[in-house]
Enzyme design. Structure first.
Site, PDB file in Angstrom:
ATOM      1  N   ARG A 129      90.946 124.269 -49.800  1.00 36.13           N
ATOM      2  CA  ARG A 129      90.964 123.095 -48.933  1.00 36.13           C
ATOM      3  C   ARG A 129      91.973 122.042 -49.411  1.00 36.13           C
ATOM      4  O   ARG A 129      92.223 121.078 -48.706  1.00 36.13           O
ATOM      5  CB  ARG A 129      89.568 122.457 -48.859  1.00 36.13           C
ATOM      6  CG  ARG A 129      88.550 123.315 -48.115  1.00 36.13           C
ATOM      7  CD  ARG A 129      87.208 122.604 -48.009  1.00 36.13           C
ATOM      8  NE  ARG A 129      86.224 123.399 -47.293  1.00 36.13           N
ATOM      9  CZ  ARG A 129      86.073 123.413 -45.975  1.00 36.13           C
ATOM     10  NH1 ARG A 129      86.867 122.675 -45.232  1.00 36.13           N
ATOM     11  NH2 ARG A 129      85.154 124.152 -45.412  1.00 36.13           N
TER      12      ARG A 129
ATOM     13  N   ARG B  82      76.560 124.060 -28.681  1.00 37.96           N
ATOM     14  CA  ARG B  82      75.914 124.755 -29.799  1.00 37.96           C
ATOM     15  C   ARG B  82      74.787 123.912 -30.387  1.00 37.96           C
ATOM     16  O   ARG B  82      73.761 124.434 -30.829  1.00 37.96           O
ATOM     17  CB  ARG B  82      76.955 125.068 -30.894  1.00 37.96           C
ATOM     18  CG  ARG B  82      76.426 125.935 -32.022  1.00 37.96           C
ATOM     19  CD  ARG B  82      77.520 126.298 -33.000  1.00 37.96           C
ATOM     20  NE  ARG B  82      77.865 125.188 -33.896  1.00 37.96           N
ATOM     21  CZ  ARG B  82      78.771 125.260 -34.857  1.00 37.96           C
ATOM     22  NH1 ARG B  82      79.471 126.386 -35.023  1.00 37.96           N
ATOM     23  NH2 ARG B  82      79.018 124.216 -35.633  1.00 37.96           N
TER      24      ARG B  82
ATOM     25  N   ARG C 257      71.539 121.556 -35.728  1.00 39.63           N
ATOM     26  CA  ARG C 257      72.363 120.791 -36.669  1.00 39.63           C
ATOM     27  C   ARG C 257      72.665 119.412 -36.076  1.00 39.63           C
ATOM     28  O   ARG C 257      73.250 119.317 -34.993  1.00 39.63           O
ATOM     29  CB  ARG C 257      73.675 121.530 -36.955  1.00 39.63           C
ATOM     30  CG  ARG C 257      73.505 122.790 -37.744  1.00 39.63           C
ATOM     31  CD  ARG C 257      74.838 123.492 -37.968  1.00 39.63           C
ATOM     32  NE  ARG C 257      75.857 122.612 -38.528  1.00 39.63           N
ATOM     33  CZ  ARG C 257      77.059 123.028 -38.927  1.00 39.63           C
ATOM     34  NH1 ARG C 257      77.379 124.314 -38.799  1.00 39.63           N
ATOM     35  NH2 ARG C 257      77.940 122.177 -39.423  1.00 39.63           N
TER      36      ARG C 257
ATOM     37  N   ARG D  22      84.648 115.058 -38.180  1.00 43.17           N
ATOM     38  CA  ARG D  22      84.867 116.346 -38.857  1.00 43.17           C
ATOM     39  C   ARG D  22      86.252 116.898 -38.524  1.00 43.17           C
ATOM     40  O   ARG D  22      86.922 117.484 -39.380  1.00 43.17           O
ATOM     41  CB  ARG D  22      83.777 117.345 -38.443  1.00 43.17           C
ATOM     42  CG  ARG D  22      82.414 117.048 -39.064  1.00 43.17           C
ATOM     43  CD  ARG D  22      81.285 117.674 -38.282  1.00 43.17           C
ATOM     44  NE  ARG D  22      81.338 119.138 -38.285  1.00 43.17           N
ATOM     45  CZ  ARG D  22      80.574 119.896 -37.483  1.00 43.17           C
ATOM     46  NH1 ARG D  22      79.742 119.323 -36.618  1.00 43.17           N
ATOM     47  NH2 ARG D  22      80.655 121.198 -37.549  1.00 43.17           N
TER      48      ARG D  22
END
Length: 370
Positions: free
Chosen positions: A269, A308, A314, A326
């Site tokens: 990352r 989703r 979540r 995000r």
């Protein structure tokens, strides 16, 4: 040091710059012990020995002279067996001690030519010092007085030695290799379908899928030493150090050394993580073939994640503000890694809009070219 590509071949790290420098220095001091009372003439064999000769002379502790002769015996990665003199010596060597500086002695063809050149010279003595020597393929009954390192019959480059004119400028030594693995870094923003694609790709190419999240959860659940160490940072709200993460991934790779390759998912990352991954793989004669990033417009991703979130449970899939945050984090990190892999000609973008099969086919088309 990592795997490099020159022309159509790959070369992996073999002997470090530090080891080469130490070997050259020791050779220079060894020769100096035998010529304390005179000024020897060192003759470098071009083109390969120019870096060796330069460093050797720098390490030589007393007065000396240096000259060069140019010979040729290689075509590509194979010795032709025929050595042609291109440039000879013009110095007066009468009653002088001459030490030949060779980058490498393998079959001995070049060395034989050197002895032929000097056999009629009125010199006092002739010695040969070589940085590398391949005893397994040496075919001549000729003396080699000073040897830096004896090595197997490997085709090597670096420190003056080349593969079709490339690689001479490398300060370390690399050897010819063929990567047996296909190693992919798979990237994609949240909701791009990266996990789904990884499952299809690992089956299609018989690769091992290493998800950073899964690796963390496994190590923490099973209370491994690395898992407990990672948890100690997480419990304090601190980021897990790169060293801990890469050690976990190394353990996963070591479990699957007979694999066709790996899909790295969620790692690296950062640039430092990418460098650490390169360093680890290079020790095994491997490397990253390519970073493949799934590209999907942000509005489509937001809609996917909100949908989703109706079933995933979540919280971060149910709040558009959190979702877009995000994306910002992903874009920042991907931009850094995009530059890193682009500089290595290893970055590939793949259209992530369409059916699962269509996207898999696009990614596969990229992998097939690596």
């Amino acid at each position: 040091m990592s795997i490099i590509k020159l022309h159509n071949n790959y070369f992996k790290p073999y002997i470090s710059k530090e080891k080469v420098d130490e070997t050259v220095k020791n050779l220079a001091l060894e020769v100096a012990k035998d010529f304390k009372e005179e000024i020897p003439v060192f003759v470098g064999i071009l083109n390969g020995s120019f870096m060796f000769a330069a460093d050797f002379i720098r390490h030589y502790p007393t007065a000396c002279e240096v000259s060069f002769v140019k010979l040729k015996s290689y075509d590509g990665t194979n010795s032709t067996g025929n050595v042609d003199q291109l440039i000879g010596l013009n110095e007066d060597l009468t009653n002088r001690s001459v030490i030949i500086l060779e980058d490498i002695v393998d079959t001995g063809g070049t060395l034989q030519k050197i002895y032929d050149i000097f056999k009629n010279q009125p010199i006092k003595t002739l010695k040969v010092a070589t940085l590398f020597f391949k005893p397994d393929v040496f075919k001549k009954e000729l003396p080699i007085d000073y040897i830096g390192l004896s090595i197997p019959d490997e085709f090597i480059i670096g420190f003056g030695m080349d593969y079709n004119n490339l690689g001479r400028n490398l300060s370390s030594i690399y050897k010819l290799t063929t990567q047996k693995m296909t190693n992919i870094v798979l990237f994609g923003p949240p909701g791009a379908g990266k996990g789904t694609q990884a499952e299809h790709l690992k089956t299609k190419y018989n690769l091992v899928h290493i998800s950073t999240g899964d690796v963390f959860r496994y190590n923490i659940k099973n209370e491994t030493d690395l898992g407990m160490l990672a948890k100690s940072y997480m419990d304090k709200g601190d980021l897990v150090p790169d060293e801990v993460t890469i050690n976990m991934l190394e353990a996963e790779v070591d479990k699957n050394l007979d694999a066709n390759g790996f899909i790295f998912d969620g790692f690296p990352r950062t640039t430092s993580q990418a460098e650490a991954l390169d360093a680890f793989l290079s020790k095994k004669g491997e490397g990253i073939n390519g970073m493949i990033a799934l590209e999907v417009p942000e509005d489509i991703l937001v809609a996917r994640l909100l949908e989703r979130g109706k079933t995933s449970g979540r919280p971060d899939d149910q709040d558009e503000t959190k979702i877009r945050n995000r994306f910002n984090e992903y874009n920042t990190k991907t931009a850094i890694l995009k530059d890193y892999y682009t500089n290595q000609n290893k970055y590939f973008g793949a259209d992530g809009v369409g059916s699962i099969e269509e996207i898999t086919n696009r990614i596969s088309a990229i992998i097939d070219t690596l």
